[in-house]
Every structure is written in C-alpha cells, then in structure tokens.
Enzyme design. Structure first.
Site, mmCIF file in Angstrom:
data_model
loop_
_atom_site.group_PDB
_atom_site.id
_atom_site.type_symbol
_atom_site.label_atom_id
_atom_site.label_comp_id
_atom_site.label_asym_id
_atom_site.label_seq_id
_atom_site.Cartn_x
_atom_site.Cartn_y
_atom_site.Cartn_z
ATOM 1 N N LYS A 245 -1.052 -9.098 26.106
ATOM 2 C CA LYS A 245 -1.926 -10.269 26.101
ATOM 3 C C LYS A 245 -3.383 -9.814 25.986
ATOM 4 O O LYS A 245 -3.813 -8.889 26.668
ATOM 5 C CB LYS A 245 -1.713 -11.064 27.401
ATOM 6 C CG LYS A 245 -2.363 -12.427 27.431
ATOM 7 C CD LYS A 245 -1.939 -13.151 28.696
ATOM 8 C CE LYS A 245 -2.497 -14.559 28.753
ATOM 9 N NZ LYS A 245 -2.042 -15.279 29.964
ATOM 10 N N GLU A 326 8.520 -26.218 38.033
ATOM 11 C CA GLU A 326 8.016 -27.288 38.897
ATOM 12 C C GLU A 326 9.124 -27.974 39.690
ATOM 13 O O GLU A 326 8.911 -28.370 40.845
ATOM 14 C CB GLU A 326 7.254 -28.312 38.051
ATOM 15 C CG GLU A 326 5.933 -27.809 37.494
ATOM 16 C CD GLU A 326 6.068 -27.044 36.196
ATOM 17 O OE1 GLU A 326 5.035 -26.577 35.673
ATOM 18 O OE2 GLU A 326 7.215 -26.901 35.696
ATOM 19 N N ARG A 354 7.447 -33.298 35.264
ATOM 20 C CA ARG A 354 8.661 -32.502 35.135
ATOM 21 C C ARG A 354 9.478 -32.487 36.424
ATOM 22 O O ARG A 354 10.634 -32.076 36.420
ATOM 23 C CB ARG A 354 8.290 -31.070 34.744
ATOM 24 C CG ARG A 354 7.222 -30.987 33.685
ATOM 25 C CD ARG A 354 7.035 -29.600 33.164
ATOM 26 N NE ARG A 354 7.989 -29.346 32.083
ATOM 27 C CZ ARG A 354 8.179 -28.163 31.534
ATOM 28 N NH1 ARG A 354 7.516 -27.121 31.967
ATOM 29 N NH2 ARG A 354 9.041 -28.006 30.554
#
Length: 596
Positions: A245, A326, A354
C-alpha cells in the site's frame, strides 16, 4: 516511452510490449499523487494496485470479461486505463468522476460496490448467470483485498464458489496486509503464513478453490503469468498477489499508520481550524474510560478514522478491532453488555446499515446497554451515494427502546456521550457529521428536554433543528425575522423519543418545521409529525430533509444546495408554507426574501 494520455482503453494497453507497459507505472503514480493532492481521495490503495491493474487489463478483455473491484476505492488506476485519464482532474468534484466505480461513467465499471466484502457474491452471481445462459467464453474476475476478506459476506460467497468447480471465477487477492490499518484476525495470520511458505496447503484449497501464488503484485509480467494460469484451470481460482500500500510514494511508504489511505485536498488542510467531531468524541470517550473501567470500544477496521486512537493508547486492553465485520461487531457488543461491560461501537453511519438485524434482534430485543457512535452522518459529499450517512435516522427510528441523540456541537456531543454511557436500560446512539465541529451554539433557554436556541418576537413558526443543522436554522430564523416572521428554534438533543415538551410548545405556533440532513422518510421530522398527530394538535408540520434518492458526489455545501437545505431555500419554503391571514407584517413576501 508510451504516453499515458495515448491509452484510450484496454486495447491500447494490450498492444504494448511488456517493457512499454512497465514504463506506464511511474506515469500513473505521478498522476495519482497530483490528483489526490488537488482533490483528496484514496491515494495509498491506488498506488498499491498500479501494476496489478495494468496486468488485469492486459490479460482480460473488459468489459466482456467482468472485472469487479471490492470496495472500489482502489479503482482510480482502472479509470485511467479505461479512457478517463483526461477527466481525472475532476475526480470527486461535483459533476466530475466518482471516487468509486460508476456505471454512468463507463461500460468498464460493472457494479458500484463501494461497501467492502461484496465482490465475491457479485462474482458468484455473474458466474451463475454465465452458466445459465451458456456464456462460457467470458471470465468473471473479483479483486478483493485482505482487509475486505475479514468480512463475513466474503466467506459466505467463498463457501458457494468453492462448491461449484464447474463455474470459473478468478479471485484476485490483493494482499497488502492492511485495510485502513494492519489487517487483524486469523485470516491475516493465514495469509502471512502463505507469504512465508510456512504451510503446505491453503485454506482456499481446502474450500475447493485452486490456488496460485504468492505472486509479486508489482511485477506486471509475473501477475500476467499467474492470471493466465488461473484462466487455464477453468474452475474457481485464487490468485494471491502480494502488494505494498502506498507503493512508489515515499511519504506513504513511510507512514505506518495508514499508508496515506485517504488524503485531503491541499485546499482543505487549514491549520488552526476547530476540532473535528471525530476528535471531540475520541477525547471524551478516552476521558470517560479513565473513570469507567467497564467501558469498551469496538471498531470495524477503522480505529483512527472513528476517533478511537487515543482510547487505544490509554486503554489498549479495552479496544477491540473485529475487522470489516460490522454484524459481528454489534452482536459481540451485545455479548459484552450481557457480561457486564458497556460497549461503545464506533462506525461510519453508512456502515450501520450492514448490521441492522443485529442491532434490532441482538441488542434492542435484549435491551442491551450498547452505545452506537455514528460518524460521517448526514451528507458527507465527496465519496458519493454509498457513503452519505442519510439512512441512520430512518433505521434507528424503527428500533424499540433505543434512545437517539443528534448533538449540535462539540459541547452537546460530550454531554450526550456521558448520558449515553450512563444509560443502562437499552441501546443508545449518537450521530454527527464529517468535518469541523465548529463553534458551540449555546441555548438561550431550556424547556424540559428541549434546548431553545432562538426566540423570535412572535410565535409564528416552531423550527426544530436536528443536530448539525443548528447554524442553518438560526440563519433561517434571522432571515425570517427581517421579514416580520417570528421563529422559535429548538434543539431536541435526544431526538428519539420525541420530547413531550415539543408537542406542547407546538400549540403556541402556527406551523412546525423540522430540518435534518438525513432522509425524509421515517426520520426525525416524520416522528415529530406523528407525535403532533397523535396529540391531536392540529398544527401543520413540514419536514425538510434529504429526498429519498441516491445523491451524486460533490462537496457538502453543493449537495445541501441541491437538496434545498440552505438558509435561503428553507426561508422561502417556510414563508410560502405559513397559513393565510397570519398576523405578520405585510412586507413578508417571497420576493423580498430573494434578495441575498
């Protein structure tokens, strides 16, 4: 050397030699850095997938072959290689390119899946459709990060994909060891072992998928070879690509916090600005935890973005990162509450969607004392339709026994958080927007559970301000006062349940209006209107909020303008809504409000 602006589509990319394709990578990285510095955006994830994206578009024939991007915030390179280089300067600006895949922009953007862990289910469905229709000449490719692989939905999909060897799906696992921050959990440990070649057989193979890798995700030719090998299997395959990244931009590579996951536009970096809502919450929660040993914080892979960094530094044993999960976070919180703790679940408002079933059935049904803190509520703007937090008030109003606060400033946020954590008979929720908390707005009076923020000379309109819309409502009141219309502005800091004082106060006014930066259907305004009706007040109520449609990306002011939630628009609408024969000055006309 090929020029990036000469790549008008994947066919131009496929015509290049391997060396020429490699020479595109530094050009793409320079464009990404310049664009994100100017406009803001997800820099780190896109820097990490430059070579991977080049390889994908050289091997597969998009859009005939379907390339799906999980979460989608790493699709900037995909946009560049599919003919949108010239438009990248408009990225995330009103009317410009979206920061996520967008079907209105290009036939190469297959789905707009900008919430994590969904790409494998999309891929499974597309592969099933191909099999049903006899279309065996096209590939289905899902690019998913190791962070998104912590989400339960991804494993539900793998469970189905691996059970059907006759339906080819290429799962490109972009493994950089991070989501927003370093990836957590047993899956992360398994991928680390695969990178080190410490295990003889991957978990994916045990689930019925072939496995290719690990592959250096920054070596275009190696990735191309791996992808072609995957296609040749003609069955579900995982191609494990190891990437970095922030690759190629030294400040991002050196940043161990989030590798420049998302950066703000240079014009938005203002020194000395008021503290953000997030930082106010984070500091207050850490202070609360100093005196409340039962307070536990839960994050779904977003520790720093949701303001829990200070809490983690001071109370490292009382913060839980569950990954991008979640649903699990909310039911884990219910279990913690059942065991005697008081969990605080910090999420972006859009991601609460969610876990609604878990909130309803695992937390509320059991009257579990769990506090939900919803950041980025209301209009967030730049990230587009999936990230505007416009659903939370409507969803939370459905939940029996839940108390809901919408603080108007930093001071009322701190007060509401302390009240929420002190509540031990059911769930509580707080919501606040993105950005600066601004200047505190003091109450001029208190009426039971209502803070009175403004009293006009006449009780013509009762204006109910929800959360961060307080400054807008005060501006509306002053504009109408100049036209001889009296406005009382009140803030029910706890908007659910509707304070009983509000219905009583409504009887003294000709009109009640509510203003919220959330969806109009089922929101605070709808609850207030219902309360007035139930009380038989007969006072008309007007609900101002976000229309129930997906909003295009743009700045918060631009989106609010488009929704009619500006002082000028609201003042005009309220003046038109006043009943005829009201006892106000003759000078109060819509035309007079048009000035300014």
């Amino acid at each position: 050397m090929p020029r990036l602006d000469e790549i008008r589509g994947p066919e131009d990319l496929r015509a290049l030699s391997a060396r020429a394709a490699r020479e595109l990578a530094p050009q793409i990285r320079r464009l990404l850095v310049d664009t994100c510095n100017a406009n803001g955006g997800h820099l780190g994830p896109n820097l990490g997938v430059v070579e991977l994206t080049i390889a994908l578009h050289r091997v597969f024939d998009s859009p005939r072959d379907r390339i799906l991007w999980d979460t989608g915030h790493q699709s900037y390179v995909h946009k560049i290689l599919t003919g949108r280089t010239g438009s990248l300067a408009t990225l995330r600006r009103t009317g410009g390119l979206s920061g996520y895949p967008c079907r209105a922009e290009s036939e190469h953007d297959i789905v707009e899946n900008s919430h994590a862990s969904t790409s494998l289910s999309w891929a499974d469905g597309l592969a099933r459709a191909n099999a049903l229709l006899g279309q065996d000449d096209r590939a289905v490719v899902a690019v998913i990060g190791d962070g998104a692989l912590t989400g339960g939905m991804a494993w539900e999909a793998l469970n189905n994909i691996g059970a059907a060897p006759e339906r080819p799906v290429v799962v490109v696992l972009n493994d950089n060891g991070r989501s927003y921050a370093p990836t957590v959990g047993a899956v992360a440990g398994h991928l680390a072992a695969l990178r080190a070649d410490d295990i003889p057989r991957s978990l994916f193979e045990n689930l019925g998928l072939a496995y290719v890798g690990p592959v250096d995700g920054h070596n275009i030719e190696a990735v191309e070879t791996a992808l072609r090998a995957a296609v040749s299997h003609r069955r579900p395959v995982v191609v494990h690509c190891v990437t970095e990244k922030g690759r190629g931009h030294l400040p991002a590579e050196l940043d161990e916090a989030d590798r420049f996951h998302a950066v703000r536009a240079a014009s938005a970096r203002k020194p000395g600005a008021a503290p953000t809502w997030t930082s106010v919450f984070g500091a207050e929660l850490a202070d609360l935890a100093d005196i409340r040993p039962d307070v536990v914080a839960i994050t779904a892979a977003m520790l720093e973005p949701t303001g829990l960094g200070e809490f983690a530094r001071r109370h490292p044993g009382r913060v839980i990162d569950v990954g991008i999960a979640e649903q699990h976070a909310v039911t884990t919180a219910a279990g913690l509450a059942l065991g005697g703790a008081h969990p605080v679940v910090a999420l972006y408002a859009t991601f609460l969607n969610r876990a609604f079933d878990q909130l309803l059935m695992d937390v509320a049904l059991h009257r579990a004392p769990v506090t939900f803190v919803l950041d980025r509520a209301g209009v967030t703007g730049d990230d587009g339709p999936s990230h505007n937090g416009m659903w939370d008030l409507s969803l939370l109003n459905l939940v029996p026994g839940l108390r809901l606060a919408a603080p108007r400033d930093g001071a009322t946020l701190c007060r509401a958080l302390r009240e929420a954590v002190a509540h031990d008979d059911g769930p509580t929720a707080l919501r606040f927007p993105k950005g600066s908390s601004g200047t505190d707005v003091p109450a001029v009076d208190v009426c039971g559970d209502l803070d009175v923020l403004y009293r006009g000379e006449r009780p013509d309109i009762l204006l109910v301000s929800v959360g961060a819309m307080a400054a807008t409502c005060l501006d509306v009141a002053e504009r109408l006062a100049e036209q001889g219309v009296g406005v009382t502005v009140v803030d029910p800091r706890w908007v659910k349940p509707v304070p009983p004082e509000l219905t009583g106060l409504a009887l003294d006014h000709l009109l009640v209006a509510t203003v919220e930066d959330s969806g109009r259907a089922g929101g605070v305004g709808a609850s207030v209107a219902q309360a007035l009706s139930d009380a038989g007040s007969g006072v008309p109520a007007h609900v101002f909020g976000i229309p129930q449609r997906f909003l295009d990306h743009g700045s918060r002011p631009d989106v609010l303008e488009a929704c009619g939630l500006t002082p000028h628009h609201l003042a005009q609408a309220l003046l038109e809504a006043l009943p005829p024969g009201r006892p106000v000055g003759e000078e109060a006309t819509v035309a007079s409000l048009a000035v300014g």
